[in-house]
Write an enzyme that holds these catalytic residues in place. Structure first.
Site, PDB file in Angstrom:
ATOM      1  N   HIS A 298      -0.471  27.820 -14.071  1.00 22.01           N
ATOM      2  CA  HIS A 298       0.740  27.123 -13.375  1.00 22.01           C
ATOM      3  C   HIS A 298       1.775  26.710 -14.382  1.00 22.01           C
ATOM      4  O   HIS A 298       1.292  25.730 -14.790  1.00 22.01           O
ATOM      5  CB  HIS A 298       0.139  26.148 -12.177  1.00 22.01           C
ATOM      6  CG  HIS A 298       1.110  25.696 -11.393  1.00 22.01           C
ATOM      7  ND1 HIS A 298       0.730  24.436 -10.756  1.00 22.01           N
ATOM      8  CD2 HIS A 298       2.005  26.150 -10.848  1.00 22.01           C
ATOM      9  CE1 HIS A 298       2.033  24.147  -9.894  1.00 22.01           C
ATOM     10  NE2 HIS A 298       2.583  25.325  -9.922  1.00 22.01           N
TER      11      HIS A 298
ATOM     12  N   GLU B 214      -0.743  24.113 -16.078  1.00 25.82           N
ATOM     13  CA  GLU B 214      -2.199  23.865 -15.534  1.00 25.82           C
ATOM     14  C   GLU B 214      -2.919  25.175 -15.441  1.00 25.82           C
ATOM     15  O   GLU B 214      -2.473  26.192 -15.103  1.00 25.82           O
ATOM     16  CB  GLU B 214      -2.017  23.389 -14.059  1.00 25.82           C
ATOM     17  CG  GLU B 214      -1.462  22.021 -13.697  1.00 25.82           C
ATOM     18  CD  GLU B 214      -1.519  21.840 -12.310  1.00 25.82           C
ATOM     19  OE1 GLU B 214      -1.749  20.635 -11.742  1.00 25.82           O
ATOM     20  OE2 GLU B 214      -1.318  22.587 -11.530  1.00 25.82           O
TER      21      GLU B 214
ATOM     22  N   ASN C  87       0.688  19.211  -7.710  1.00 27.18           N
ATOM     23  CA  ASN C  87       1.244  19.378  -6.534  1.00 27.18           C
ATOM     24  C   ASN C  87       0.525  18.546  -5.370  1.00 27.18           C
ATOM     25  O   ASN C  87       0.957  18.178  -4.530  1.00 27.18           O
ATOM     26  CB  ASN C  87       1.191  20.770  -6.208  1.00 27.18           C
ATOM     27  CG  ASN C  87       2.258  21.409  -6.742  1.00 27.18           C
ATOM     28  OD1 ASN C  87       3.416  20.875  -6.944  1.00 27.18           O
ATOM     29  ND2 ASN C  87       2.298  22.668  -6.898  1.00 27.18           N
TER      30      ASN C  87
HETATM   31  N1  3HC Z   1      17.327  27.241 -19.486  1.00 27.19           N
HETATM   32  C1  3HC Z   1      17.605  26.607 -20.692  1.00 27.19           C
HETATM   33  N2  3HC Z   1      18.316  25.460 -20.612  1.00 27.19           N
HETATM   34  C2  3HC Z   1      18.441  24.706 -19.537  1.00 27.19           C
HETATM   35  C3  3HC Z   1      17.822  25.358 -18.294  1.00 27.19           C
HETATM   36  C4  3HC Z   1      17.260  26.593 -18.574  1.00 27.19           C
HETATM   37  N3  3HC Z   1      16.775  27.162 -17.386  1.00 27.19           N
HETATM   38  N4  3HC Z   1      18.408  24.663 -17.395  1.00 27.19           N
HETATM   39  C5  3HC Z   1      18.779  23.338 -17.829  1.00 27.19           C
HETATM   40  N5  3HC Z   1      18.803  23.449 -19.247  1.00 27.19           N
HETATM   41  C6  3HC Z   1      19.466  22.753 -20.031  1.00 27.19           C
HETATM   42  C7  3HC Z   1      20.694  22.332 -19.998  1.00 27.19           C
HETATM   43  O1  3HC Z   1      21.873  23.267 -20.504  1.00 27.19           O
HETATM   44  C8  3HC Z   1      20.891  20.833 -20.269  1.00 27.19           C
HETATM   45  O2  3HC Z   1      21.237  21.070 -21.823  1.00 27.19           O
HETATM   46  P1  3HC Z   1      21.979  19.904 -22.736  1.00 27.19           P
HETATM   47  O3  3HC Z   1      21.196  18.639 -22.635  1.00 27.19           O
HETATM   48  O4  3HC Z   1      22.117  20.519 -23.951  1.00 27.19           O
HETATM   49  O5  3HC Z   1      23.293  19.959 -21.890  1.00 27.19           O
HETATM   50  C9  3HC Z   1      19.639  20.294 -20.255  1.00 27.19           C
HETATM   51  O6  3HC Z   1      18.861  21.277 -20.058  1.00 27.19           O
HETATM   52  C10 3HC Z   1      19.568  19.212 -19.316  1.00 27.19           C
HETATM   53  O7  3HC Z   1      20.025  19.878 -18.108  1.00 27.19           O
HETATM   54  P2  3HC Z   1      21.052  19.141 -17.126  1.00 27.19           P
HETATM   55  O8  3HC Z   1      21.981  18.370 -17.638  1.00 27.19           O
HETATM   56  O9  3HC Z   1      21.969  20.440 -16.418  1.00 27.19           O
HETATM   57  O10 3HC Z   1      20.243  18.594 -16.026  1.00 27.19           O
HETATM   58  P3  3HC Z   1      19.202  17.490 -16.200  1.00 27.19           P
HETATM   59  O11 3HC Z   1      19.712  16.492 -17.253  1.00 27.19           O
HETATM   60  O12 3HC Z   1      18.804  16.890 -14.831  1.00 27.19           O
HETATM   61  O13 3HC Z   1      17.841  18.409 -16.714  1.00 27.19           O
HETATM   62  C11 3HC Z   1      15.916  19.328 -15.726  1.00 27.19           C
HETATM   63  C12 3HC Z   1      17.442  19.134 -15.890  1.00 27.19           C
HETATM   64  C13 3HC Z   1      15.312  19.512 -17.244  1.00 27.19           C
HETATM   65  C14 3HC Z   1      15.662  20.542 -14.869  1.00 27.19           C
HETATM   66  C15 3HC Z   1      15.585  17.634 -15.310  1.00 27.19           C
HETATM   67  O14 3HC Z   1      16.386  17.498 -14.281  1.00 27.19           O
HETATM   68  C16 3HC Z   1      14.054  17.810 -14.896  1.00 27.19           C
HETATM   69  O15 3HC Z   1      13.301  17.550 -15.772  1.00 27.19           O
HETATM   70  N6  3HC Z   1      13.830  17.589 -13.356  1.00 27.19           N
HETATM   71  C17 3HC Z   1      12.547  17.634 -12.772  1.00 27.19           C
HETATM   72  C18 3HC Z   1      11.912  18.902 -13.073  1.00 27.19           C
HETATM   73  C19 3HC Z   1      10.777  19.013 -12.353  1.00 27.19           C
HETATM   74  O16 3HC Z   1       9.975  17.955 -12.096  1.00 27.19           O
HETATM   75  N7  3HC Z   1      10.188  20.139 -12.469  1.00 27.19           N
HETATM   76  C20 3HC Z   1       8.690  20.273 -11.873  1.00 27.19           C
HETATM   77  C21 3HC Z   1       8.719  20.710 -10.345  1.00 27.19           C
HETATM   78  S1  3HC Z   1       7.248  21.050  -9.533  1.00 27.19           S
HETATM   79  C22 3HC Z   1       6.936  22.714  -9.828  1.00 27.19           C
HETATM   80  O17 3HC Z   1       7.625  23.315 -10.648  1.00 27.19           O
HETATM   81  C23 3HC Z   1       5.443  23.035  -9.480  1.00 27.19           C
HETATM   82  C24 3HC Z   1       5.691  24.183  -8.476  1.00 27.19           C
HETATM   83  O18 3HC Z   1       4.578  24.589  -8.021  1.00 27.19           O
HETATM   84  C25 3HC Z   1       6.481  23.782  -7.360  1.00 27.19           C
END
Ligand code: 3HC
Length: 300
Positions: free
Chosen positions: A145, A157, A196
């Site tokens: 996961h 996971e 989750n």
């Molecule tokens: N690929 C490459 N780089 C990426 C990217 C991607 N897909 N998405 C974002 N980035 C980069 C951006 O370019 C940015 O780079 P920089 O700092 O050099 O400018 C950096 O990541 C940060 O992005 P943003 O400034 O656009 O946005 P954030 O500061 O909010 O960071 C995030 C984005 C890392 C996604 C952060 O918001 C985060 O950690 N969010 C929570 C995510 C989370 O909880 N995920 C788990 C969800 S649960 C799950 O997935 C389980 C499933 O079963 C449901």
């Protein structure tokens, strides 16, 4: 560590998770990858999201352009299951979070894949034992996961089904390490696994706050980002992972535990009926200009 030596991975599903998993396999682990989806337009969308992500890494100097081109060359998009599975020592299934759809897929994959290959599911909550029971070699079926976005989130996971072998778990640990990820082992195949089980009730509760009119989405997210230090508020995160995915996870947990505390907030079901799936459809609690962005704006 014993187990299967992996050189080629087949990723089944090119959506929000599948495209990122394929990218991690090709970019960090250096595996050859086939990326499958059922329609050409879905495969094309997955490839476009990979290109978008690679260009973000190039623009901040994490990788150079030749490396990004090499990653793209390692990824072979296809809509043909047999082609995707050919020569793959590891198959990672990242199809929609629908138990029946997944069980049907596992039947087909099991007929076509090498009996020695590993079949890993990126399911968020569905029983690995159930999925394994649709295959000829349940000892080779395991949960793997990833978290959204797989390119950035450092955890995998690993979930043991009732018949998963130690060798399969060891191979997945080794593959995860090759992908630059940390792992945790979920010893029991329990609905929602670890993350989750903790996350979904919190996201669901935020959706209840909206449906009860307690506060606006922006204020709920502001409260949780500033009050609890989450990188994204719960409603933005619901949009980010997909309202349909979150609803399916809640439903699997509700059925699995037969406990009302996992009952999904009614607005989530209504949003799915209305096609308001969040980032992937352009609108959920927020408006999303593209499926590969992290930037959303408040819905008018
Ligand atoms: N690929 C490459 N780089 C990426 C990217 C991607 N897909 N998405 C974002 N980035 C980069 C951006 O370019 C940015 O780079 P920089 O700092 O050099 O400018 C950096 O990541 C940060 O992005 P943003 O400034 O656009 O946005 P954030 O500061 O909010 O960071 C995030 C984005 C890392 C996604 C952060 O918001 C985060 O950690 N969010 C929570 C995510 C989370 O909880 N995920 C788990 C969800 S649960 C799950 O997935 C389980 C499933 O079963 C449901």
């Amino acid at each position: 560590m014993s187990g299967t030596q992996i050189r080629k991975v087949a990723v089944l599903g090119a959506g929000l998770m599948g495209h990122g998993i394929a990218q991690v396999c090709a970019q960090t682990a250096g595996y050859e990858v086939s990326l499958l989806d059922v329609k050409q337009e879905l495969v094309d969308r997955g490839v476009a999201m990979i290109k978008d992500s690679l260009s973000k890494f190039v623009s901040k100097g994490t990788i150079d352009k030749p490396k990004a081109d090499e990653v793209m060359r390692r990824i072979r998009p296809t809509t043909d299951l047999e082609t995707a599975l050919e020569g793959a020592q590891l198959v990672i299934e990242a199809a929609s979070e629908n138990p029946k759809l997944k069980v049907d897929l596992y039947h087909k994959v099991s007929e076509l894949m090498s009996p020695k290959s590993i079949l890993a599911s990126n399911t968020s909550s569905i029983s690995i034992t159930l999925l394994a029971s649709a295959t000829k070699n349940p000892e080779n079926v395991v949960g793997m996961h990833f978290f959204n976005p797989p390119q950035l989130m450092p955890l995998i996971e690993i979930i043991r089904g009732a018949k998963t072998s130690d060798a399969t778990v060891d191979s997945i640990k080794a593959a995860a390490m090759q992908m630059g990820k940390e792992t945790v082992l979920c010893k029991k195949d329990s609905p929602g696994f670890i993350v989750n089980r903790v996350l979904m009730p919190a996201l669901n509760e935020a959706a209840f706050l909206v449906s009860e009119g307690v506060a606006d989405p922006e204020d709920i997210d502001k409260a949780i980002t500033l009050g609890l230090g989450w990188p994204m508020g719960p409603l933005k995160l619901l949009d980010y992972v997909g309202i349909d995915t979150a609803l399916s996870i809640s439903d699997v947990m509700m059925q699995g535990f037969d406990d009302n505390k996992y009952r999904a907030s009614p607005n989530l079901r209504e949003m799915v009926r209305a096609g308001l799936l969040g980032r992937k459809s352009g609108k959920g609690f927020y408006e999303w200009p593209s499926p590969s962005t992290t930037k959303a704006k408040a819905s008018p």
